[in-house]
Design an enzyme around this catalytic site. Structure first.
Site, short mmCIF file in Angstrom:
data_model
loop_
_atom_site.label_atom_id
_atom_site.label_comp_id
_atom_site.label_asym_id
_atom_site.label_seq_id
_atom_site.Cartn_x
_atom_site.Cartn_y
_atom_site.Cartn_z
N LEU A 196 0.84 -1.20 0.00
CA LEU A 196 0.00 0.00 0.00
C LEU A 196 0.87 1.24 0.00
O LEU A 196 1.88 1.30 0.71
CB LEU A 196 -0.91 0.02 1.22
CG LEU A 196 -1.80 -1.21 1.45
CD1 LEU A 196 -2.75 -0.95 2.61
CD2 LEU A 196 -2.57 -1.56 0.20
N GLY A 236 3.01 -9.29 6.32
CA GLY A 236 3.26 -8.46 7.50
C GLY A 236 3.06 -7.01 7.14
O GLY A 236 3.22 -6.61 5.98
N GLY A 237 2.73 -6.18 8.14
CA GLY A 237 2.53 -4.76 7.87
C GLY A 237 1.49 -4.57 6.78
O GLY A 237 0.39 -5.14 6.83
N ASP A 238 1.84 -3.77 5.76
CA ASP A 238 0.93 -3.52 4.65
C ASP A 238 1.39 -4.26 3.39
O ASP A 238 1.06 -3.85 2.28
CB ASP A 238 0.80 -2.03 4.38
CG ASP A 238 2.13 -1.39 4.01
OD1 ASP A 238 3.17 -1.92 4.44
OD2 ASP A 238 2.15 -0.37 3.29
N GLU A 239 2.15 -5.34 3.56
CA GLU A 239 2.66 -6.10 2.43
C GLU A 239 1.84 -7.37 2.22
O GLU A 239 1.68 -8.19 3.13
CB GLU A 239 4.13 -6.47 2.63
CG GLU A 239 5.05 -5.25 2.64
CD GLU A 239 6.51 -5.65 2.74
OE1 GLU A 239 6.78 -6.81 3.14
OE2 GLU A 239 7.37 -4.83 2.42
#
Length: 318
Positions: A196, A236-239
């Site tokens: 994102l 993980g995160g926005d991945e």
């Protein structure tokens, strides 16, 4: 002892319920047997194991379903015979005019989690039978809760808690399997690495709850852009990463990328705001971009960062 062994040896809850049935059938007269489990969220009963006549809806035939509810809500063991059914305003099923039922609640520290219900056409159940089934039900609850815990732990190890998507470990397993399949049978596999644009800004502006809402919405849109045989995972995160299996040409992967971009042209409702969310997508193909998991991931990741370097950020459309 038999139920305890089953709790450790059964591969899943379905196998456990079957072993419980076989064990109890050696102790008591059992023509029909049902395990009913109460949903912690809705309070409704489901019937994961049943060995009795079914009606057209797939639910236990009456009066079994009504008796399960009676035991559940009373939280007490109950014995019934055919003569008592009219007094309870419960319908008799075909062949039930000379039948007896014994139901016990499955009680845990959290309350009643379900019901064991037996039906006999050979002989009525006695108070001694009831005491025995109550004793067995304690072992049954322990076994069920242990299996449910194992199932939750397994899911936590394989799936992302926030989005419900496969996590990094699960994705790597699926990628390894997909690569082994195409090496054996031929064909192509594509990886789409999705990130994102300016996700941190969303978190800073709308808080972590807004960021979590966005991640769940992104996961839902990505899933609707691919086939059931493909995999959307959160690393993980926005991945996120998309695994496209069994594609014929590189153009197939490009079409999916275009479909994803088109899907995200529609603003997303996040924290009561309408946001345009940009994506950076990097693509890698097997065998063109490598024949190993690490090579493909690195290639897709590098191309994603090239796209990300062009910038882009969510814009409030309100």
């Amino acid at each position: 002892y038999s139920i305890s062994e089953a709790a450790h040896g059964a591969k899943d809850l379905a196998a456990l319920y079957q072993q419980i049935h076989l064990t109890i059938a050696q102790l008591l007269p059992v023509d029909d047997f049902i395990v009913a489990i109460r949903s912690a969220a809705s309070g409704e009963l489901s019937y994961p194991y049943q060995a009795l006549a079914l009606d057209s809806t797939g639910l236990p035939a009456e009066p079994a379903a009504s008796l399960c509810f009676s035991v559940l809500h009373g939280a007490q063991p109950l014995r019934f015979n055919a003569d008592s059914m009219p007094a309870l305003a419960l319908p008799l099923g075909d062949g039930d005019t000379h039948a007896w039922w014994l139901g016990v609640p499955l009680s845990s520290s959290e309350g009643v989690i379900g019901v064991l219900l037996l039906k006999s056409t050979a002989a009525p159940y006695t108070e001694k039978d009831q005491e025995l089934l109550q004793f067995v039900s304690v072992q049954v609850v322990t076994a069920i809760e242990r299996k449910q815990l194992y199932a939750r732990l397994h899911r936590m190890a394989q799936y992302d808690e926030l989005t419900g998507l496969p996590n990094r470990a699960c994705f790597r397993d699926r990628l390894d399997t997909a690569l082994a399949r195409v090496r054996r049978n031929g064909g192509r596999v594509a990886l789409l690495y999705v990130d994102l644009d300016r996700f941190k800004q969303v978190n800073d502006t709308y808080g972590h709850s807004g960021g979590d809402q966005l991640l769940r919405a992104v996961a839902d849109r990505l899933t609707h852009c691919v086939r059931d045989t493909d995999t959307v995972a959160r690393l993980g995160g926005d991945e996120f990463v998309v695994l496209l299996e069994s594609i014929a040409e590189a153009e197939d992967a490009r079409r999916v990328v275009d479909k994803i971009r088109a899907a995200f042209e529609e603003p997303m409702q996040i924290a009561e705001h309408s946001l345009d969310i940009g994506l950076s997508i990097g693509t890698a193909l097997y065998p063109e971009d490598g024949d190993a998991e690490a090579q493909l991931l690195k290639q897709a990741d590098d191309r994603m960062y090239l796209m990300k370097a062009r910038g882009g950020q969510p814009q409030d459309c309100d």
